[in-house]
Scaffold this motif. Sequence first.
Motif, PDB file in Angstrom:
ATOM      1  N   VAL A   1       0.840  -1.200   0.000  1.00 43.96           N
ATOM      2  CA  VAL A   1       0.000   0.000   0.000  1.00 43.96           C
ATOM      3  C   VAL A   1       0.874   1.248   0.000  1.00 43.96           C
ATOM      4  CG1 VAL A   1      -1.702   1.319   1.317  1.00 43.96           C
ATOM      5  CG2 VAL A   1      -1.965  -1.158   1.081  1.00 43.96           C
ATOM      6  N   LEU A   2       1.868   1.281   0.850  1.00 51.05           N
ATOM      7  CA  LEU A   2       2.742   2.457   0.929  1.00 51.05           C
ATOM      8  C   LEU A   2       3.500   2.692  -0.376  1.00 51.05           C
ATOM      9  CD1 LEU A   2       4.152   2.113   4.560  1.00 51.05           C
ATOM     10  CD2 LEU A   2       2.389   3.696   3.735  1.00 51.05           C
ATOM     11  N   ALA A   3       3.819   1.621  -1.103  1.00 43.36           N
ATOM     12  CA  ALA A   3       4.563   1.749  -2.357  1.00 43.36           C
ATOM     13  C   ALA A   3       3.745   2.479  -3.423  1.00 43.36           C
ATOM     14  CB  ALA A   3       4.980   0.367  -2.859  1.00 43.36           C
ATOM     15  N   ARG A   4       2.440   2.499  -3.283  1.00 37.25           N
ATOM     16  CA  ARG A   4       1.574   3.182  -4.251  1.00 37.25           C
ATOM     17  C   ARG A   4       1.581   4.700  -4.064  1.00 37.25           C
ATOM     18  NH1 ARG A   4      -3.272  -0.694  -2.738  1.00 37.25           N
ATOM     19  NH2 ARG A   4      -2.387  -2.640  -3.492  1.00 37.25           N
ATOM     20  N   LEU A   5       2.191   5.155  -2.978  1.00 33.37           N
ATOM     21  CA  LEU A   5       2.187   6.582  -2.652  1.00 33.37           C
ATOM     22  C   LEU A   5       3.481   7.237  -3.108  1.00 33.37           C
ATOM     23  CD1 LEU A   5       0.867   6.288   1.012  1.00 33.37           C
ATOM     24  CD2 LEU A   5      -0.467   6.838  -1.039  1.00 33.37           C
ATOM     25  N   SER A   6       3.417   8.541  -3.289  1.00 32.60           N
ATOM     26  CA  SER A   6       4.636   9.308  -3.562  1.00 32.60           C
ATOM     27  C   SER A   6       5.503   9.267  -2.304  1.00 32.60           C
ATOM     28  CB  SER A   6       4.278  10.758  -3.898  1.00 32.60           C
ATOM     29  OG  SER A   6       3.761  11.415  -2.738  1.00 32.60           O
ATOM     30  N   ASP A   7       6.776   9.598  -2.463  1.00 33.45           N
ATOM     31  CA  ASP A   7       7.677   9.627  -1.302  1.00 33.45           C
ATOM     32  C   ASP A   7       7.140  10.567  -0.221  1.00 33.45           C
ATOM     33  OD1 ASP A   7       9.374   7.864  -2.577  1.00 33.45           O
ATOM     34  OD2 ASP A   7      10.835   9.394  -3.177  1.00 33.45           O
ATOM     35  N   GLU A   8       6.647  11.704  -0.651  1.00 34.55           N
ATOM     36  CA  GLU A   8       6.132  12.684   0.306  1.00 34.55           C
ATOM     37  C   GLU A   8       4.893  12.162   1.040  1.00 34.55           C
ATOM     38  OE1 GLU A   8       4.082  17.083   0.096  1.00 34.55           O
ATOM     39  OE2 GLU A   8       5.699  16.639  -1.317  1.00 34.55           O
ATOM     40  N   ASP A   9       3.971  11.556   0.288  1.00 35.42           N
ATOM     41  CA  ASP A   9       2.756  11.014   0.922  1.00 35.42           C
ATOM     42  C   ASP A   9       3.093   9.822   1.826  1.00 35.42           C
ATOM     43  OD1 ASP A   9       1.190  12.935  -0.273  1.00 35.42           O
ATOM     44  OD2 ASP A   9       0.409  11.593  -1.847  1.00 35.42           O
ATOM     45  N   ARG A  10       4.023   8.979   1.378  1.00 31.38           N
ATOM     46  CA  ARG A  10       4.433   7.823   2.196  1.00 31.38           C
ATOM     47  C   ARG A  10       5.013   8.306   3.518  1.00 31.38           C
ATOM     48  NH1 ARG A  10       6.220   4.907  -1.497  1.00 31.38           N
ATOM     49  NH2 ARG A  10       8.214   5.955  -1.803  1.00 31.38           N
ATOM     50  N   ALA A  11       5.869   9.318   3.481  1.00 33.83           N
ATOM     51  CA  ALA A  11       6.443   9.871   4.711  1.00 33.83           C
ATOM     52  C   ALA A  11       5.343  10.420   5.610  1.00 33.83           C
ATOM     53  CB  ALA A  11       7.464  10.949   4.383  1.00 33.83           C
ATOM     54  N   ALA A  12       4.337  11.064   5.002  1.00 36.44           N
ATOM     55  CA  ALA A  12       3.227  11.614   5.800  1.00 36.44           C
ATOM     56  C   ALA A  12       2.424  10.501   6.459  1.00 36.44           C
ATOM     57  CB  ALA A  12       2.319  12.472   4.919  1.00 36.44           C
ATOM     58  N   VAL A  13       2.180   9.405   5.720  1.00 40.19           N
ATOM     59  CA  VAL A  13       1.411   8.292   6.292  1.00 40.19           C
ATOM     60  C   VAL A  13       2.202   7.628   7.418  1.00 40.19           C
ATOM     61  CG1 VAL A  13       0.455   5.992   5.823  1.00 40.19           C
ATOM     62  CG2 VAL A  13       0.016   7.879   4.229  1.00 40.19           C
ATOM     63  N   VAL A  14       3.479   7.403   7.204  1.00 33.93           N
ATOM     64  CA  VAL A  14       4.307   6.788   8.254  1.00 33.93           C
ATOM     65  C   VAL A  14       4.324   7.684   9.487  1.00 33.93           C
ATOM     66  CG1 VAL A  14       6.663   6.098   8.868  1.00 33.93           C
ATOM     67  CG2 VAL A  14       5.685   5.403   6.673  1.00 33.93           C
ATOM     68  N   ARG A  15       4.455   8.966   9.285  1.00 35.73           N
ATOM     69  CA  ARG A  15       4.410   9.923  10.413  1.00 35.73           C
ATOM     70  C   ARG A  15       3.051   9.839  11.096  1.00 35.73           C
ATOM     71  NH1 ARG A  15       5.863  12.911  14.351  1.00 35.73           N
ATOM     72  NH2 ARG A  15       5.380  15.116  14.391  1.00 35.73           N
ATOM     73  N   GLY A  16       1.986   9.742  10.296  1.00 37.80           N
ATOM     74  CA  GLY A  16       0.645   9.599  10.853  1.00 37.80           C
ATOM     75  C   GLY A  16       0.506   8.321  11.682  1.00 37.80           C
ATOM     76  N   PHE A  17       1.084   7.220  11.190  1.00 43.51           N
ATOM     77  CA  PHE A  17       1.068   5.969  11.960  1.00 43.51           C
ATOM     78  C   PHE A  17       1.734   6.175  13.314  1.00 43.51           C
ATOM     79  CE2 PHE A  17       1.154   2.846   8.091  1.00 43.51           C
ATOM     80  CZ  PHE A  17      -0.215   2.975   7.930  1.00 43.51           C
ATOM     81  N   ASP A  18       2.904   6.818  13.285  1.00 44.14           N
ATOM     82  CA  ASP A  18       3.644   7.065  14.528  1.00 44.14           C
ATOM     83  C   ASP A  18       2.819   7.916  15.498  1.00 44.14           C
ATOM     84  OD1 ASP A  18       5.860   5.609  13.730  1.00 44.14           O
ATOM     85  OD2 ASP A  18       6.962   7.373  13.021  1.00 44.14           O
TER      86      ASP A  18
END
Length: 164
Positions: free
Chosen positions: A123-140
């Motif tokens: 799922v994360l691979a489908r996102l841009s680098d910027e969006d992936r970083a935002a989602v990971v930050r959101g998870f944290d």
Amino acid sequence: MDAAAEDLTAVLPPSAAVLASRAMLGIVSASLESALEQVTVPQLRILVVLVARGPVRAGVLAEETGASPSTLTRTVDRLERDGWVRRNSAPSSRRETLVVPTRRAIALVEDVTRRRTEGIERVLARLSDEDRAAVVRGFDLFSGAAGEFDRRRLLGLGIGDERG
């Protein structure tokens, strides 16, 4: 609804949170499919604890999983019969018995964890680098705000272990 809740709803509509939780549950569910063809949910719960903790006394295992001692004994009997665990005498006292996961059990739990990780990574691979970083930050942020849940509830789903 209080002002704080109204502000939150404007930023994150409840439907977005529900959809995200459904997606995550879908990943978790898919990660469990293969394992649940081999063991039951209560059996998997025991295996997850054993793999996370290593050999433990039956009493500790009952406490960790929330099972009654008699239910735990019957479940461990079946797991032992099917080659998922073995019972060993404790080095400190031969009267004390430890329940030990077999390599087969370790491989099963590791497979569930690997499948869950791969599902999230897909799922994360489908996102841009910027969006992936935002989602990971959101998870944290979300996991930090949620705090630690009762591990027994997570173990009941076969998803709680030392790695998260």
